[in-house]
Write a protein that holds these residues in place. Sequence first.
Motif, PDB file in Angstrom:
ATOM      1  N   ARG A 218       0.833  -1.229   0.000  1.00  0.00           N
ATOM      2  CA  ARG A 218       0.000   0.000   0.000  1.00  0.00           C
ATOM      3  C   ARG A 218       0.852   1.258   0.000  1.00  0.00           C
ATOM      4  O   ARG A 218       0.509   2.251  -0.639  1.00  0.00           O
ATOM      5  N   GLU A 219       1.958   1.217   0.772  1.00  0.00           N
ATOM      6  CA  GLU A 219       2.856   2.382   0.866  1.00  0.00           C
ATOM      7  C   GLU A 219       3.532   2.640  -0.479  1.00  0.00           C
ATOM      8  O   GLU A 219       3.687   3.788  -0.902  1.00  0.00           O
ATOM      9  N   VAL A 220       3.955   1.562  -1.153  1.00  0.00           N
ATOM     10  CA  VAL A 220       4.581   1.716  -2.476  1.00  0.00           C
ATOM     11  C   VAL A 220       3.560   2.345  -3.419  1.00  0.00           C
ATOM     12  O   VAL A 220       3.840   3.328  -4.111  1.00  0.00           O
ATOM     13  N   PHE A 221       2.379   1.785  -3.397  1.00  0.00           N
ATOM     14  CA  PHE A 221       1.316   2.275  -4.291  1.00  0.00           C
ATOM     15  C   PHE A 221       1.011   3.754  -4.030  1.00  0.00           C
ATOM     16  O   PHE A 221       0.853   4.543  -4.958  1.00  0.00           O
ATOM     17  N   ARG A 222       0.977   4.105  -2.740  1.00  0.00           N
ATOM     18  CA  ARG A 222       0.606   5.471  -2.341  1.00  0.00           C
ATOM     19  C   ARG A 222       1.576   6.506  -2.923  1.00  0.00           C
ATOM     20  O   ARG A 222       1.172   7.586  -3.308  1.00  0.00           O
ATOM     21  N   HIS A 223       2.867   6.173  -2.976  1.00  0.00           N
ATOM     22  CA  HIS A 223       3.868   7.135  -3.445  1.00  0.00           C
ATOM     23  C   HIS A 223       4.128   7.071  -4.944  1.00  0.00           C
ATOM     24  O   HIS A 223       4.620   8.040  -5.528  1.00  0.00           O
ATOM     25  N   ALA A 224       3.845   5.906  -5.554  1.00  0.00           N
ATOM     26  CA  ALA A 224       4.334   5.655  -6.913  1.00  0.00           C
ATOM     27  C   ALA A 224       3.896   6.720  -7.925  1.00  0.00           C
ATOM     28  O   ALA A 224       4.741   7.321  -8.614  1.00  0.00           O
ATOM     29  N   VAL A 225       2.610   6.972  -8.032  1.00  0.00           N
ATOM     30  CA  VAL A 225       2.116   7.848  -9.098  1.00  0.00           C
ATOM     31  C   VAL A 225       2.670   9.268  -8.948  1.00  0.00           C
ATOM     32  O   VAL A 225       3.106   9.890  -9.923  1.00  0.00           O
ATOM     33  N   ALA A 226       2.693   9.777  -7.700  1.00  0.00           N
ATOM     34  CA  ALA A 226       3.186  11.150  -7.491  1.00  0.00           C
ATOM     35  C   ALA A 226       4.670  11.258  -7.843  1.00  0.00           C
ATOM     36  O   ALA A 226       5.094  12.237  -8.491  1.00  0.00           O
ATOM     37  N   MET A 227       5.462  10.275  -7.423  1.00  0.00           N
ATOM     38  CA  MET A 227       6.897  10.327  -7.710  1.00  0.00           C
ATOM     39  C   MET A 227       7.164  10.231  -9.216  1.00  0.00           C
ATOM     40  O   MET A 227       8.002  10.949  -9.765  1.00  0.00           O
ATOM     41  N   ILE A 228       6.445   9.327  -9.869  1.00  0.00           N
ATOM     42  CA  ILE A 228       6.628   9.139 -11.317  1.00  0.00           C
ATOM     43  C   ILE A 228       6.265  10.415 -12.074  1.00  0.00           C
ATOM     44  O   ILE A 228       7.025  10.892 -12.920  1.00  0.00           O
ATOM     45  N   THR A 229       5.099  10.988 -11.764  1.00  0.00           N
ATOM     46  CA  THR A 229       4.679  12.167 -12.526  1.00  0.00           C
ATOM     47  C   THR A 229       5.628  13.333 -12.278  1.00  0.00           C
ATOM     48  O   THR A 229       5.946  14.096 -13.193  1.00  0.00           O
ATOM     49  N   ASP A 230       6.136  13.451 -11.062  1.00  0.00           N
ATOM     50  CA  ASP A 230       7.045  14.556 -10.749  1.00  0.00           C
ATOM     51  C   ASP A 230       8.325  14.471 -11.591  1.00  0.00           C
ATOM     52  O   ASP A 230       8.759  15.468 -12.189  1.00  0.00           O
ATOM     53  N   VAL A 231       8.932  13.291 -11.659  1.00  0.00           N
ATOM     54  CA  VAL A 231      10.201  13.184 -12.389  1.00  0.00           C
ATOM     55  C   VAL A 231       9.971  13.252 -13.912  1.00  0.00           C
ATOM     56  O   VAL A 231      10.808  13.785 -14.645  1.00  0.00           O
ATOM     57  N   VAL A 232       8.834  12.750 -14.376  1.00  0.00           N
ATOM     58  CA  VAL A 232       8.528  12.848 -15.810  1.00  0.00           C
ATOM     59  C   VAL A 232       8.331  14.318 -16.196  1.00  0.00           C
ATOM     60  O   VAL A 232       8.850  14.779 -17.229  1.00  0.00           O
ATOM     61  N   GLU A 233       7.622  15.064 -15.364  1.00  0.00           N
ATOM     62  CA  GLU A 233       7.405  16.481 -15.679  1.00  0.00           C
ATOM     63  C   GLU A 233       8.721  17.257 -15.685  1.00  0.00           C
ATOM     64  O   GLU A 233       8.910  18.182 -16.481  1.00  0.00           O
ATOM     65  N   ASP A 234       9.646  16.833 -14.838  1.00  0.00           N
ATOM     66  CA  ASP A 234      10.985  17.419 -14.842  1.00  0.00           C
ATOM     67  C   ASP A 234      11.682  17.139 -16.194  1.00  0.00           C
ATOM     68  O   ASP A 234      12.321  18.033 -16.777  1.00  0.00           O
ATOM     69  N   ALA A 235      11.538  15.914 -16.684  1.00  0.00           N
ATOM     70  CA  ALA A 235      12.140  15.555 -17.986  1.00  0.00           C
ATOM     71  C   ALA A 235      11.495  16.359 -19.119  1.00  0.00           C
ATOM     72  O   ALA A 235      12.180  16.809 -20.054  1.00  0.00           O
ATOM     73  N   PHE A 236      10.183  16.566 -19.044  1.00  0.00           N
ATOM     74  CA  PHE A 236       9.496  17.406 -20.050  1.00  0.00           C
ATOM     75  C   PHE A 236      10.047  18.825 -20.035  1.00  0.00           C
ATOM     76  O   PHE A 236      10.363  19.395 -21.079  1.00  0.00           O
ATOM     77  N   ARG A 237      10.173  19.383 -18.831  1.00  0.00           N
ATOM     78  CA  ARG A 237      10.670  20.772 -18.708  1.00  0.00           C
ATOM     79  C   ARG A 237      12.080  20.892 -19.286  1.00  0.00           C
ATOM     80  O   ARG A 237      12.394  21.853 -19.997  1.00  0.00           O
ATOM     81  N   ALA A 238      12.921  19.895 -19.010  1.00  0.00           N
ATOM     82  CA  ALA A 238      14.332  19.956 -19.437  1.00  0.00           C
ATOM     83  C   ALA A 238      14.474  19.929 -20.959  1.00  0.00           C
ATOM     84  O   ALA A 238      15.482  20.389 -21.488  1.00  0.00           O
ATOM     85  N   THR A 239      13.472  19.372 -21.636  1.00  0.00           N
ATOM     86  CA  THR A 239      13.565  19.232 -23.093  1.00  0.00           C
ATOM     87  C   THR A 239      12.584  20.133 -23.842  1.00  0.00           C
ATOM     88  O   THR A 239      12.560  20.119 -25.079  1.00  0.00           O
ATOM     89  N   GLY A 240      11.762  20.861 -23.110  1.00  0.00           N
ATOM     90  CA  GLY A 240      10.764  21.699 -23.777  1.00  0.00           C
ATOM     91  C   GLY A 240       9.698  20.881 -24.483  1.00  0.00           C
ATOM     92  O   GLY A 240       9.123  21.314 -25.488  1.00  0.00           O
ATOM     93  N   THR A 241       9.445  19.663 -23.969  1.00  0.00           N
ATOM     94  CA  THR A 241       8.398  18.819 -24.554  1.00  0.00           C
ATOM     95  C   THR A 241       7.225  18.736 -23.583  1.00  0.00           C
ATOM     96  O   THR A 241       7.333  19.142 -22.415  1.00  0.00           O
ATOM     97  N   THR A 242       6.119  18.167 -24.073  1.00  0.00           N
ATOM     98  CA  THR A 242       4.946  17.951 -23.221  1.00  0.00           C
ATOM     99  C   THR A 242       4.428  16.535 -23.471  1.00  0.00           C
ATOM    100  O   THR A 242       4.900  15.847 -24.383  1.00  0.00           O
ATOM    101  N   ALA A 243       3.442  16.151 -22.675  1.00  0.00           N
ATOM    102  CA  ALA A 243       2.835  14.818 -22.834  1.00  0.00           C
ATOM    103  C   ALA A 243       2.319  14.616 -24.260  1.00  0.00           C
ATOM    104  O   ALA A 243       2.347  13.494 -24.788  1.00  0.00           O
ATOM    105  N   ALA A 244       1.877  15.699 -24.891  1.00  0.00           N
ATOM    106  CA  ALA A 244       1.325  15.591 -26.252  1.00  0.00           C
ATOM    107  C   ALA A 244       2.395  15.179 -27.266  1.00  0.00           C
ATOM    108  O   ALA A 244       2.090  14.616 -28.320  1.00  0.00           O
ATOM    109  N   ASP A 245       3.666  15.451 -26.967  1.00  0.00           N
ATOM    110  CA  ASP A 245       4.756  15.092 -27.890  1.00  0.00           C
ATOM    111  C   ASP A 245       5.138  13.612 -27.808  1.00  0.00           C
ATOM    112  O   ASP A 245       5.827  13.102 -28.691  1.00  0.00           O
TER     113      ASP A 245
END
Length: 325
Positions: A218-245
Amino acid sequence: MTARRSIVLGCGSYLPSRIVTNAELARKVDTSDEWIVQRTGIHERRIAAPGELTSQMAVHAARAALAHAHLDAQSIDLIVLATSTPDNTFPASAVSVQADLGITHGAAFDLQAVCSGFVYALATADGLIKSGAFSRALVIGAETFSRLLDWTDRGTCVLFGDGAGAVVLAAQEQPGGREDRGILVVRLRSDGRYKSKLYVDGGPSSTGTVGHLRMEGREVFRHAVAMITDVVEDAFRATGTTAADVDWFIPHQANRRIIDGSAHKLGIAPAKIVTTVDRHGNTSAASIPLALADAVADRRIKRGDLLLFEAMGGGFTWGAALVRW
Ligand code: ACO
Protein backbone atom coordinates in the motif's frame (compact mmCIF):
# COMPACT_ATOMS: atom_id res chain seq x y z
CA MET A 1 26.05 23.64 -32.04
CA THR A 2 25.95 19.87 -32.56
CA ALA A 3 25.56 17.44 -29.66
CA ARG A 4 27.08 14.00 -29.04
CA ARG A 5 24.06 11.80 -28.37
CA SER A 6 23.56 8.15 -27.42
CA ILE A 7 21.47 6.67 -30.21
CA VAL A 8 19.57 3.41 -29.70
CA LEU A 9 20.72 1.13 -32.51
CA GLY A 10 18.84 -1.97 -31.45
CA CYS A 11 16.97 -3.79 -28.70
CA GLY A 12 16.26 -7.37 -27.71
CA SER A 13 14.78 -9.46 -24.95
CA TYR A 14 14.66 -12.91 -23.44
CA LEU A 15 12.07 -14.71 -21.36
CA PRO A 16 12.46 -18.09 -19.66
CA SER A 17 10.20 -20.72 -21.23
CA ARG A 18 8.28 -21.70 -18.08
CA ILE A 19 4.95 -19.86 -17.74
CA VAL A 20 3.36 -19.70 -14.31
CA THR A 21 -0.30 -18.70 -14.42
CA ASN A 22 -2.35 -17.13 -11.65
CA ALA A 23 -4.29 -20.40 -11.43
CA GLU A 24 -1.07 -22.29 -10.69
CA LEU A 25 -0.18 -19.81 -7.91
CA ALA A 26 -3.70 -20.16 -6.48
CA ARG A 27 -2.92 -23.84 -5.88
CA LYS A 28 0.12 -22.85 -3.74
CA VAL A 29 -1.07 -19.79 -1.76
CA ASP A 30 -4.47 -18.41 -0.75
CA THR A 31 -5.13 -16.20 -3.77
CA SER A 32 -7.19 -16.17 -6.97
CA ASP A 33 -6.86 -15.22 -10.60
CA GLU A 34 -9.61 -12.65 -10.06
CA TRP A 35 -7.79 -10.94 -7.13
CA ILE A 36 -4.44 -10.79 -8.95
CA VAL A 37 -5.92 -9.52 -12.23
CA GLN A 38 -8.11 -6.91 -10.56
CA ARG A 39 -5.33 -5.50 -8.32
CA THR A 40 -2.36 -5.79 -10.69
CA GLY A 41 -3.38 -6.68 -14.26
CA ILE A 42 -1.01 -9.68 -14.15
CA HIS A 43 -2.24 -12.91 -15.78
CA GLU A 44 1.00 -14.88 -15.92
CA ARG A 45 4.77 -14.57 -15.41
CA ARG A 46 7.89 -16.43 -16.54
CA ILE A 47 10.13 -18.24 -14.07
CA ALA A 48 13.77 -19.12 -14.79
CA ALA A 49 14.64 -22.81 -15.04
CA PRO A 50 16.60 -24.37 -12.15
CA GLY A 51 20.23 -23.34 -12.65
CA GLU A 52 19.37 -20.64 -15.21
CA LEU A 53 21.38 -17.54 -14.26
CA THR A 54 20.69 -13.83 -14.53
CA SER A 55 23.86 -13.44 -16.64
CA GLN A 56 22.72 -16.14 -19.07
CA MET A 57 19.38 -14.42 -19.60
CA ALA A 58 21.27 -11.13 -20.02
CA VAL A 59 23.46 -12.71 -22.73
CA HIS A 60 20.38 -13.93 -24.65
CA ALA A 61 18.88 -10.42 -24.56
CA ALA A 62 22.23 -8.82 -25.48
CA ARG A 63 22.69 -11.12 -28.49
CA ALA A 64 19.15 -10.29 -29.66
CA ALA A 65 19.86 -6.55 -29.34
CA LEU A 66 23.17 -6.88 -31.23
CA ALA A 67 21.44 -8.83 -34.02
CA HIS A 68 18.72 -6.18 -34.23
CA ALA A 69 21.43 -3.47 -34.45
CA HIS A 70 23.36 -5.52 -37.08
CA LEU A 71 26.46 -5.22 -34.89
CA ASP A 72 29.17 -7.63 -33.82
CA ALA A 73 29.83 -7.94 -30.07
CA GLN A 74 33.42 -6.77 -30.67
CA SER A 75 32.16 -3.27 -31.43
CA ILE A 76 30.88 -2.91 -27.83
CA ASP A 77 33.21 -1.16 -25.37
CA LEU A 78 30.85 -0.76 -22.38
CA ILE A 79 28.39 -3.10 -20.66
CA VAL A 80 26.13 -1.79 -17.89
CA LEU A 81 23.94 -4.50 -16.39
CA ALA A 82 21.11 -3.36 -14.14
CA THR A 83 20.19 -6.11 -11.71
CA SER A 84 19.31 -6.71 -8.07
CA THR A 85 19.64 -10.47 -8.54
CA PRO A 86 23.25 -11.03 -9.65
CA ASP A 87 24.62 -14.56 -10.12
CA ASN A 88 26.99 -14.05 -7.18
CA THR A 89 27.73 -11.22 -4.73
CA PHE A 90 30.82 -10.61 -6.87
CA PRO A 91 32.20 -10.43 -9.49
CA ALA A 92 29.61 -8.39 -11.34
CA SER A 93 27.34 -10.48 -13.55
CA ALA A 94 28.23 -7.99 -16.30
CA VAL A 95 31.72 -9.50 -16.58
CA SER A 96 30.15 -12.93 -17.18
CA VAL A 97 28.12 -11.33 -19.97
CA GLN A 98 31.30 -9.72 -21.33
CA ALA A 99 33.16 -13.07 -21.27
CA ASP A 100 30.26 -14.99 -22.84
CA LEU A 101 30.13 -12.44 -25.66
CA GLY A 102 33.90 -12.90 -26.18
CA ILE A 103 34.72 -9.26 -25.38
CA THR A 104 38.11 -8.64 -23.70
CA HIS A 105 38.35 -4.85 -24.10
CA GLY A 106 36.42 -1.97 -22.55
CA ALA A 107 34.54 -2.16 -19.23
CA ALA A 108 31.60 -4.05 -17.74
CA PHE A 109 29.87 -3.50 -14.41
CA ASP A 110 26.59 -4.06 -12.59
CA LEU A 111 24.32 -1.31 -11.35
CA GLN A 112 21.72 -1.79 -8.63
CA ALA A 113 18.72 0.52 -8.36
CA VAL A 114 16.05 -2.21 -8.10
CA CYS A 115 13.06 -1.54 -10.39
CA SER A 116 14.56 1.79 -11.53
CA GLY A 117 17.78 0.00 -12.54
CA PHE A 118 17.28 0.24 -16.28
CA VAL A 119 16.69 4.02 -16.20
CA TYR A 120 19.72 4.44 -13.91
CA ALA A 121 21.83 2.25 -16.25
CA LEU A 122 20.68 4.25 -19.26
CA ALA A 123 21.72 7.50 -17.53
CA THR A 124 25.10 6.03 -16.59
CA ALA A 125 25.89 4.71 -20.08
CA ASP A 126 24.64 7.94 -21.66
CA GLY A 127 26.92 10.00 -19.42
CA LEU A 128 29.94 7.82 -20.19
CA ILE A 129 29.23 7.97 -23.92
CA LYS A 130 28.72 11.74 -23.88
CA SER A 131 32.01 12.18 -21.98
CA GLY A 132 33.81 10.53 -24.89
CA ALA A 133 35.15 7.68 -22.71
CA PHE A 134 33.11 5.00 -24.54
CA SER A 135 31.39 4.84 -27.89
CA ARG A 136 29.15 1.75 -27.97
CA ALA A 137 27.32 0.33 -24.99
CA LEU A 138 25.09 -2.58 -24.12
CA VAL A 139 22.59 -1.50 -21.46
CA ILE A 140 20.89 -4.55 -20.01
CA GLY A 141 18.24 -5.18 -17.38
CA ALA A 142 18.12 -8.81 -16.21
CA GLU A 143 16.51 -10.34 -13.15
CA THR A 144 15.72 -13.64 -11.46
CA PHE A 145 13.40 -12.19 -8.82
CA SER A 146 11.85 -15.67 -8.40
CA ARG A 147 14.93 -16.52 -6.30
CA LEU A 148 14.24 -13.65 -3.86
CA LEU A 149 10.58 -14.37 -3.32
CA ASP A 150 9.00 -15.87 -0.25
CA TRP A 151 6.71 -18.30 -2.05
CA THR A 152 4.47 -18.53 1.04
CA ASP A 153 3.77 -14.75 1.03
CA ARG A 154 0.76 -14.13 -1.21
CA GLY A 155 1.24 -10.37 -0.90
CA THR A 156 4.48 -10.47 -2.92
CA CYS A 157 4.96 -13.81 -4.72
CA VAL A 158 2.13 -13.12 -7.18
CA LEU A 159 3.68 -9.85 -8.40
CA PHE A 160 7.10 -10.71 -9.84
CA GLY A 161 8.67 -12.64 -12.72
CA ASP A 162 12.02 -13.30 -14.42
CA GLY A 163 13.41 -11.99 -17.72
CA ALA A 164 15.94 -9.80 -19.48
CA GLY A 165 16.01 -6.96 -21.98
CA ALA A 166 18.81 -4.99 -23.63
CA VAL A 167 19.54 -2.01 -25.85
CA VAL A 168 22.62 -1.10 -27.87
CA LEU A 169 23.65 2.56 -27.59
CA ALA A 170 26.11 4.27 -29.94
CA ALA A 171 27.64 7.74 -29.94
CA GLN A 172 26.46 9.92 -32.82
CA GLU A 173 26.64 13.65 -33.53
CA GLN A 174 23.17 15.17 -33.82
CA PRO A 175 22.07 18.74 -34.66
CA GLY A 176 21.61 19.54 -30.93
CA GLY A 177 17.88 20.08 -30.39
CA ARG A 178 14.83 18.27 -29.15
CA GLU A 179 14.30 16.71 -32.60
CA ASP A 180 17.64 14.86 -32.22
CA ARG A 181 17.68 11.07 -32.27
CA GLY A 182 18.83 9.28 -29.13
CA ILE A 183 18.62 9.96 -25.42
CA LEU A 184 17.40 13.55 -24.97
CA VAL A 185 17.36 13.55 -21.16
CA VAL A 186 17.42 11.25 -18.15
CA ARG A 187 16.33 12.38 -14.69
CA LEU A 188 17.08 10.28 -11.58
CA ARG A 189 15.86 10.52 -7.99
CA SER A 190 16.07 8.59 -4.73
CA ASP A 191 14.92 9.03 -1.14
CA GLY A 192 16.35 6.56 1.38
CA ARG A 193 13.80 7.46 4.05
CA TYR A 194 11.59 4.90 2.30
CA LYS A 195 14.15 2.09 2.27
CA SER A 196 12.10 -0.15 4.58
CA LYS A 197 8.97 -0.01 2.39
CA LEU A 198 10.43 -2.43 -0.16
CA TYR A 199 13.60 -4.36 0.64
CA VAL A 200 15.28 -7.75 0.87
CA ASP A 201 15.83 -9.00 4.43
CA GLY A 202 19.29 -10.41 3.79
CA GLY A 203 22.67 -9.55 2.31
CA PRO A 204 26.40 -10.16 2.63
CA SER A 205 27.12 -7.53 5.30
CA SER A 206 23.93 -7.94 7.36
CA THR A 207 22.81 -11.56 7.59
CA GLY A 208 25.26 -13.33 5.32
CA THR A 209 22.25 -14.79 3.49
CA VAL A 210 20.41 -13.87 0.29
CA GLY A 211 17.14 -13.07 2.05
CA HIS A 212 13.59 -12.56 0.80
CA LEU A 213 11.74 -9.62 -0.69
CA ARG A 214 9.53 -7.74 1.78
CA MET A 215 7.12 -4.99 0.83
CA GLU A 216 4.48 -2.68 2.22
CA GLY A 217 2.44 -2.75 -0.96
CA ARG A 218 0.00 0.00 0.00
CA GLU A 219 2.86 2.38 0.87
CA VAL A 220 4.58 1.72 -2.48
CA PHE A 221 1.32 2.28 -4.29
CA ARG A 222 0.61 5.47 -2.34
CA HIS A 223 3.87 7.14 -3.45
CA ALA A 224 4.33 5.65 -6.91
CA VAL A 225 2.12 7.85 -9.10
CA ALA A 226 3.19 11.15 -7.49
CA MET A 227 6.90 10.33 -7.71
CA ILE A 228 6.63 9.14 -11.32
CA THR A 229 4.68 12.17 -12.53
CA ASP A 230 7.05 14.56 -10.75
CA VAL A 231 10.20 13.18 -12.39
CA VAL A 232 8.53 12.85 -15.81
CA GLU A 233 7.40 16.48 -15.68
CA ASP A 234 10.99 17.42 -14.84
CA ALA A 235 12.14 15.55 -17.99
CA PHE A 236 9.50 17.41 -20.05
CA ARG A 237 10.67 20.77 -18.71
CA ALA A 238 14.33 19.96 -19.44
CA THR A 239 13.56 19.23 -23.09
CA GLY A 240 10.76 21.70 -23.78
CA THR A 241 8.40 18.82 -24.55
CA THR A 242 4.95 17.95 -23.22
CA ALA A 243 2.83 14.82 -22.83
CA ALA A 244 1.33 15.59 -26.25
CA ASP A 245 4.76 15.09 -27.89
CA VAL A 246 5.13 11.54 -26.52
CA ASP A 247 4.42 8.82 -29.09
CA TRP A 248 4.93 5.85 -26.78
CA PHE A 249 4.84 5.63 -22.98
CA ILE A 250 6.98 2.65 -21.91
CA PRO A 251 6.74 2.48 -18.12
CA HIS A 252 8.27 0.08 -15.65
CA GLN A 253 5.80 -2.78 -15.62
CA ALA A 254 4.98 -3.09 -11.91
CA ASN A 255 1.27 -2.97 -11.86
CA ARG A 256 -1.47 -2.00 -14.30
CA ARG A 257 -3.07 0.41 -11.83
CA ILE A 258 0.17 2.34 -11.27
CA ILE A 259 0.78 2.50 -15.04
CA ASP A 260 -2.74 3.70 -15.86
CA GLY A 261 -2.77 6.13 -12.91
CA SER A 262 0.54 7.69 -14.00
CA ALA A 263 -0.54 8.00 -17.64
CA HIS A 264 -3.82 9.59 -16.59
CA LYS A 265 -2.12 12.13 -14.31
CA LEU A 266 0.44 12.99 -17.00
CA GLY A 267 -2.27 13.37 -19.67
CA ILE A 268 -0.98 10.54 -21.88
CA ALA A 269 -3.64 8.82 -23.96
CA PRO A 270 -4.25 5.13 -23.10
CA ALA A 271 -3.53 4.12 -26.74
CA LYS A 272 0.10 5.28 -26.29
CA ILE A 273 0.82 2.99 -23.32
CA VAL A 274 2.98 -0.08 -23.96
CA THR A 275 1.97 -2.80 -21.51
CA THR A 276 3.43 -6.26 -20.97
CA VAL A 277 2.81 -6.64 -17.22
CA ASP A 278 -0.13 -8.94 -18.02
CA ARG A 279 2.27 -11.53 -19.49
CA HIS A 280 5.53 -10.87 -17.58
CA GLY A 281 4.55 -9.62 -14.12
CA ASN A 282 7.03 -7.23 -12.54
CA THR A 283 10.50 -8.12 -13.86
CA SER A 284 12.15 -5.18 -12.04
CA ALA A 285 15.09 -3.76 -14.05
CA ALA A 286 14.20 -5.93 -17.05
CA SER A 287 10.68 -4.63 -17.51
CA ILE A 288 11.27 -1.49 -19.60
CA PRO A 289 13.57 -3.11 -22.21
CA LEU A 290 11.20 -6.12 -22.33
CA ALA A 291 8.25 -3.84 -23.11
CA LEU A 292 10.35 -1.80 -25.56
CA ALA A 293 11.44 -4.92 -27.47
CA ASP A 294 7.80 -6.03 -27.66
CA ALA A 295 6.62 -2.75 -29.21
CA VAL A 296 9.60 -2.65 -31.60
CA ALA A 297 9.04 -6.27 -32.69
CA ASP A 298 5.40 -5.62 -33.63
CA ARG A 299 6.41 -2.38 -35.43
CA ARG A 300 4.42 -0.03 -33.25
CA ILE A 301 7.54 2.07 -32.66
CA LYS A 302 8.85 3.90 -35.73
CA ARG A 303 11.96 5.96 -36.48
CA GLY A 304 11.55 9.47 -35.09
CA ASP A 305 9.01 8.48 -32.41
CA LEU A 306 9.47 10.06 -28.97
CA LEU A 307 9.57 7.42 -26.22
CA LEU A 308 9.03 8.10 -22.53
CA PHE A 309 10.52 5.61 -20.05
CA GLU A 310 9.81 5.84 -16.33
CA ALA A 311 10.39 3.64 -13.31
CA MET A 312 9.99 3.63 -9.55
CA GLY A 313 11.13 1.01 -7.07
CA GLY A 314 12.96 0.02 -3.90
CA GLY A 315 14.93 2.74 -2.13
CA PHE A 316 12.77 4.49 -3.13
CA THR A 317 14.48 5.16 -6.43
CA TRP A 318 12.73 6.63 -9.44
CA GLY A 319 13.54 8.19 -12.78
CA ALA A 320 12.47 9.05 -16.31
CA ALA A 321 14.05 9.24 -19.76
CA LEU A 322 12.99 10.76 -23.07
CA VAL A 323 14.44 8.96 -26.09
CA ARG A 324 13.89 9.66 -29.77
CA TRP A 325 13.89 6.38 -31.74
N1 ACO B 1 -4.49 -12.73 -3.01
C1 ACO B 1 -5.56 -12.51 -2.25
N2 ACO B 1 -5.57 -11.62 -1.24
C2 ACO B 1 -4.43 -10.94 -1.01
C3 ACO B 1 -3.28 -11.14 -1.77
C4 ACO B 1 -3.34 -12.08 -2.80
N3 ACO B 1 -2.27 -12.35 -3.60
N4 ACO B 1 -2.31 -10.31 -1.30
C5 ACO B 1 -2.85 -9.62 -0.29
N5 ACO B 1 -4.13 -10.01 -0.10
C6 ACO B 1 -5.08 -9.54 0.89
C7 ACO B 1 -4.42 -8.93 2.11
O1 ACO B 1 -4.03 -9.94 3.01
C8 ACO B 1 -5.51 -8.07 2.63
O2 ACO B 1 -6.43 -8.88 3.33
P1 ACO B 1 -7.15 -8.34 4.67
O3 ACO B 1 -7.95 -7.15 4.23
O4 ACO B 1 -7.98 -9.51 5.10
O5 ACO B 1 -6.03 -7.99 5.60
C9 ACO B 1 -6.23 -7.58 1.39
O6 ACO B 1 -5.85 -8.47 0.33
C10 ACO B 1 -5.83 -6.17 1.02
O7 ACO B 1 -4.41 -6.10 1.08
P2 ACO B 1 -3.63 -4.82 0.60
O8 ACO B 1 -2.18 -5.11 0.62
O9 ACO B 1 -4.14 -3.64 1.34
O10 ACO B 1 -4.16 -4.80 -0.90
P3 ACO B 1 -4.02 -3.66 -1.96
O11 ACO B 1 -5.34 -3.30 -2.48
O12 ACO B 1 -3.12 -2.55 -1.49
O13 ACO B 1 -3.26 -4.43 -3.14
C11 ACO B 1 -1.02 -4.62 -4.00
C12 ACO B 1 -2.00 -5.02 -2.89
C13 ACO B 1 -1.53 -5.21 -5.30
C14 ACO B 1 0.33 -5.19 -3.65
C15 ACO B 1 -1.01 -3.09 -4.07
O14 ACO B 1 -0.76 -2.54 -2.83
C16 ACO B 1 0.02 -2.62 -5.03
O15 ACO B 1 -0.12 -2.74 -6.22
N6 ACO B 1 1.10 -1.99 -4.53
C17 ACO B 1 2.20 -1.60 -5.32
C18 ACO B 1 3.23 -2.60 -5.11
C19 ACO B 1 4.05 -2.88 -6.31
O16 ACO B 1 3.68 -2.78 -7.45
N7 ACO B 1 5.24 -3.30 -6.00
C20 ACO B 1 6.16 -3.69 -7.00
C21 ACO B 1 7.51 -3.30 -6.62
S1 ACO B 1 7.66 -1.60 -6.55
C22 ACO B 1 7.52 -1.11 -8.08
O17 ACO B 1 7.99 -1.78 -8.93
C23 ACO B 1 6.81 0.13 -8.31
